[in-house]
Design an enzyme around this catalytic site. Structure first.
Site, mmCIF file in Angstrom:
data_model
loop_
_atom_site.group_PDB
_atom_site.id
_atom_site.type_symbol
_atom_site.label_atom_id
_atom_site.label_comp_id
_atom_site.label_asym_id
_atom_site.label_seq_id
_atom_site.Cartn_x
_atom_site.Cartn_y
_atom_site.Cartn_z
ATOM 1 N N GLN A 99 11.352 -52.993 32.955
ATOM 2 C CA GLN A 99 11.579 -54.394 33.283
ATOM 3 C C GLN A 99 12.770 -54.920 32.478
ATOM 4 O O GLN A 99 12.759 -54.911 31.245
ATOM 5 C CB GLN A 99 10.352 -55.257 32.991
ATOM 6 C CG GLN A 99 10.523 -56.673 33.540
ATOM 7 C CD GLN A 99 9.426 -57.630 33.102
ATOM 8 O OE1 GLN A 99 9.316 -57.942 31.916
ATOM 9 N NE2 GLN A 99 8.627 -58.097 34.051
ATOM 10 N N TYR A 185 12.292 -67.455 32.519
ATOM 11 C CA TYR A 185 13.470 -66.848 31.913
ATOM 12 C C TYR A 185 14.711 -67.087 32.780
ATOM 13 O O TYR A 185 14.675 -67.844 33.737
ATOM 14 C CB TYR A 185 13.194 -65.377 31.617
ATOM 15 C CG TYR A 185 12.035 -65.220 30.651
ATOM 16 C CD1 TYR A 185 12.120 -65.742 29.362
ATOM 17 C CD2 TYR A 185 10.840 -64.639 31.041
ATOM 18 C CE1 TYR A 185 11.051 -65.662 28.477
ATOM 19 C CE2 TYR A 185 9.765 -64.554 30.160
ATOM 20 C CZ TYR A 185 9.872 -65.072 28.882
ATOM 21 O OH TYR A 185 8.812 -65.008 28.012
ATOM 22 N N ARG A 232 10.537 -59.265 39.956
ATOM 23 C CA ARG A 232 9.353 -60.062 39.622
ATOM 24 C C ARG A 232 9.671 -61.541 39.801
ATOM 25 O O ARG A 232 10.683 -62.037 39.308
ATOM 26 C CB ARG A 232 8.905 -59.807 38.184
ATOM 27 C CG ARG A 232 7.533 -60.430 37.890
ATOM 28 C CD ARG A 232 7.027 -60.144 36.492
ATOM 29 N NE ARG A 232 5.588 -59.892 36.503
ATOM 30 C CZ ARG A 232 4.775 -60.081 35.471
ATOM 31 N NH1 ARG A 232 5.256 -60.539 34.327
ATOM 32 N NH2 ARG A 232 3.491 -59.818 35.558
ATOM 33 N N GLY A 321 -2.844 -56.575 33.012
ATOM 34 C CA GLY A 321 -2.131 -56.775 31.765
ATOM 35 C C GLY A 321 -3.025 -56.626 30.552
ATOM 36 O O GLY A 321 -3.218 -55.522 30.029
ATOM 37 N N ARG A 322 -3.599 -57.736 30.097
ATOM 38 C CA ARG A 322 -4.395 -57.716 28.868
ATOM 39 C C ARG A 322 -5.484 -56.649 28.846
ATOM 40 O O ARG A 322 -5.710 -56.028 27.804
ATOM 41 C CB ARG A 322 -4.987 -59.103 28.620
ATOM 42 C CG ARG A 322 -3.953 -60.153 28.212
ATOM 43 C CD ARG A 322 -4.632 -61.503 27.936
ATOM 44 N NE ARG A 322 -3.676 -62.520 27.568
ATOM 45 C CZ ARG A 322 -3.040 -63.298 28.435
ATOM 46 N NH1 ARG A 322 -3.273 -63.150 29.747
ATOM 47 N NH2 ARG A 322 -2.181 -64.206 28.042
#
Length: 366
Positions: A99, A185, A232, A321-322
């Protein structure tokens, strides 16, 4: 068998299942130089039963950084550091994409040689902080400051930096790259009306606001090929002061352009907090009609929710993810309905092996 564990394809890549390890910032690089290391190779190797791994967000240049100890992929040392990571993933059967990000205004002069960060417009993000280490491993969240508006020269340079780092990522052994266009971002800042107040051909209309994204995508495609490119996007995420009333139709318009370029996949980053907005089904239907290549979804998915979105055809792969942080054997745990281990949130960013590569598998504790 659950569709989640079926083999599938991503362009020419064979995937051992439809489980994706989502990109997660862990801030464990070696210093100086933000260089990936053997500890990171172990971390990814432990989790490489996923069909696809998307690496933690990775800098494309010196000025693209916004948090301490996040990796880059543009220097020789960084490329060499990534090679054991990609080999570790491949040895376990996983495909792995890198990424790529530029954080834009979500940064601090600490990462900019004392200068202001760059952004589409000179607007500081409200209630937005970055994690900065004191050099001893202790980190603090620090407010972002007002950025400098990017010039045309800045834009052209950043586009080239994305393309250059994409080529370097392939040299490092990655199967492709994911362009980070979400979560507040730089690319996301161009997409949204509240962070992009430009009066040139990169601001105003939807066509103009998606121009920077497409410039980056086109440059990366030219560098490594469309089959190695994912993007993404995060249409329903508004943190980092990104609440834009026009973002959903903007994302749909961008999706048409991305489909026309035949990229490998689109990765939808969905909100993952307790009272997060539910993604409207009509959006999923419309997106699927527009974008027919692979769609990845991520955001607090359970196996049940994953099977639902896969069965309905709204997505082809589901990212976790987590749960992957504290469950290196997540695929096995989901497949066998084993209990998931709890995450130690205090060890997410920075530090050493603790809370990083010392989480046991289910078989190791039973």
């Amino acid at each position: 068998m659950s569709k989640l564990f079926q083999k599938t394809h991503l362009k020419s890549l064979d995937l051992q299942n439809r489980v994706v390890m989502a990109p997660m910032t862990r801030a464990r690089t070696s210093q100086p130089g933000n260089v990936p290391n053997e500890m990171m190779a172990t971390y990814y190797r432990q989790r490489a039963t996923a069909g696809l791994i998307i690496s933690e967000a990775t800098q494309i240049s010196d000025d693209s950084q916004g948090y301490s100890f996040t990796p880059g992929v543009y220097t020789d040392e960084q490329v060499k550091g990534w090679q054991p990571v990609t080999k570790a993933a491949h040895d376990q059967g996983a495909a792995i994409f890198c990424q790529l990000w530029h954080v834009g205004r979500v940064s601090h002069p600490r990462f900019q040689n004392g200068e202001r960060p760059i952004a589409p417009s000179a607007l500081a993000p409200v209630e937005t902080k970055v994690w900065i280490s004191d050099g001893k491993g202790n980190g603090n969240m620090v407010d972002c400051i007002q950025p400098r508006e990017m010039t045309q020269t800045d834009i052209e340079r950043v586009v080239k930096d994305f393309a250059f780092s994409a080529k370097r990522a392939v040299e490092a052994g990655f199967d492709g790259v994911e362009i980070h266009g979400g979560n507040g971002y730089l690319i996301d800042q161009f997409l949204r009306t509240n962070s992009n107040k430009r009066a040139d051909n990169y601001g105003g209309t939807r066509k103009n606001r998606i121009r920077f994204l497409l410039d980056v995508v086109d440059a990366v495609i030219e560098a490594i090929g469309a089959d190695k490119v994912g993007v993404r996007l995060a249409p329903f995420i508004t943190f980092k002061d990104m609440d834009c009333p026009d973002i959903v139709p903007t994302i749909l318009e961008a999706s048409k352009e991305l489909q026309a370029r035949d990229i490998a996949y689109m990765h939808l980053s969905e909100a993952d907090w307790d009272d997060a907005p539910v993604i409207p089904e009509r959006f999923r239907i419309e997106l699927r009609e527009i974008f027919t290549n692979t769609i990845i979804v991520a955001g607090s998915y359970t196996q049940e929710r994953a099977d639902e979105v896969l069965t309905k055809g709204y997505a082809d792969l589901v990212a976790f993810g987590r749960p992957f942080v504290s469950n290196p054997d997540l695929v096995s745990r989901l497949k066998n309905d084993y209990a998931l281990a709890d995450l130690d949130g205090a060890t997410l960013f920075g530090g050493n092996e603790h809370g990083y590569i010392d989480y046991p598998t289910f078989s190791e504790i039973n």
